[in-house]
Motif scaffolding. Structure first.
Motif, PDB file in Angstrom:
ATOM      1  N   UNK A   1       4.915  33.947 -27.699  1.00 31.79           N
ATOM      2  CA  UNK A   1       6.140  34.767 -27.214  1.00 31.79           C
ATOM      3  C   UNK A   1       6.523  35.373 -28.503  1.00 31.79           C
ATOM      4  N   UNK A   2       6.625  34.563 -29.535  1.00 28.41           N
ATOM      5  CA  UNK A   2       7.310  35.078 -30.705  1.00 28.41           C
ATOM      6  C   UNK A   2       6.451  35.074 -32.020  1.00 28.41           C
TER       7      UNK A   2
ATOM      8  N   UNK B   1      11.325  29.509 -21.380  1.00 33.15           N
ATOM      9  CA  UNK B   1      10.275  28.745 -21.562  1.00 33.15           C
ATOM     10  C   UNK B   1       9.418  28.388 -20.458  1.00 33.15           C
ATOM     11  N   UNK B   2       8.028  28.758 -20.388  1.00 36.53           N
ATOM     12  CA  UNK B   2       7.158  28.643 -19.371  1.00 36.53           C
ATOM     13  C   UNK B   2       7.903  28.918 -18.043  1.00 36.53           C
ATOM     14  N   UNK B   3       8.412  30.103 -17.999  1.00 33.63           N
ATOM     15  CA  UNK B   3       9.053  30.792 -16.823  1.00 33.63           C
ATOM     16  C   UNK B   3      10.232  30.421 -16.410  1.00 33.63           C
ATOM     17  N   UNK B   4      10.862  29.443 -17.147  1.00 31.07           N
ATOM     18  CA  UNK B   4      12.222  29.142 -16.966  1.00 31.07           C
ATOM     19  C   UNK B   4      13.351  29.170 -17.951  1.00 31.07           C
TER      20      UNK B   4
ATOM     21  N   UNK C   1      11.408  22.568 -27.819  1.00 28.48           N
ATOM     22  CA  UNK C   1      11.035  22.480 -26.261  1.00 28.48           C
ATOM     23  C   UNK C   1       9.600  23.117 -25.857  1.00 28.48           C
ATOM     24  N   UNK C   2       9.237  23.968 -26.593  1.00 23.59           N
ATOM     25  CA  UNK C   2       7.768  24.332 -26.480  1.00 23.59           C
ATOM     26  C   UNK C   2       6.730  23.174 -26.695  1.00 23.59           C
TER      27      UNK C   2
END
Length: 146
Positions: free
Chosen positions: A3-4, A18-21, A39-40
């Motif tokens: 993503x980044x 993060x993962x759609x949330x 978190x990832x």
């Protein structure tokens, strides 16, 4: 991170997808980015699951960091640890995540070190890190313990 990518911009928002949330990073800019990486990697970050992280070191006062001390701290922390610097002479605190360690130094990922929210990857020798951030000292270095 997909993503980044290096050179992209990390949002200054407190929340990250993060993962759609939408997840509260409990921090902005560089600190938010460091917690986003946690978190990832681990499914949580130090603020929302503090018991799963351990401080490798507490406060290291401004100006008392040298090459052998940062080497010892980074080696104890390991890949994935969050380094948070102190403020110094009007500079803000800064956060970075350790993404690689060698005998000569270590590599970090961070965001906003340029004041423009840019994601970067940077390798430091132990002395280069001290020259860049040593005057700030450390607020903490936290590693994931499970």
């Amino acid at each position: 991170m997909i993503e980044y990518k290096v050179g992209s911009k990390y949002t200054q928002s407190r929340y990250a997808n993060v993962n759609g949330k939408s997840v509260d990073m409990c921090g902005w800019q560089c600190c938010g980015y460091a917690r986003y990486i946690q978190q990832k990697l681990y499914g949580c970050h130090e603020f929302n699951a503090g018991v799963r992280f351990k401080a490798v070191c507490g406060v290291v006062s401004s100006g008392s960091l040298n090459a052998s001390r940062i080497q010892s701290i980074v080696n104890a922390a390991g890949v994935g640890a969050h380094i948070r610097t102190n403020k110094f002479n009007g500079t803000n605190q800064h956060s970075m995540i350790i993404i690689g360690i060698t005998s000569n130094g270590f590599t970090i990922a961070d965001a906003n070190s340029d004041g423009k929210y840019t994601v970067r990857v940077k390798t430091f020798t132990w002395s280069e890190y001290v020259n860049a951030y040593g005057r700030r000292g450390l607020e903490y270095v936290n590693r994931f313990v499970g």
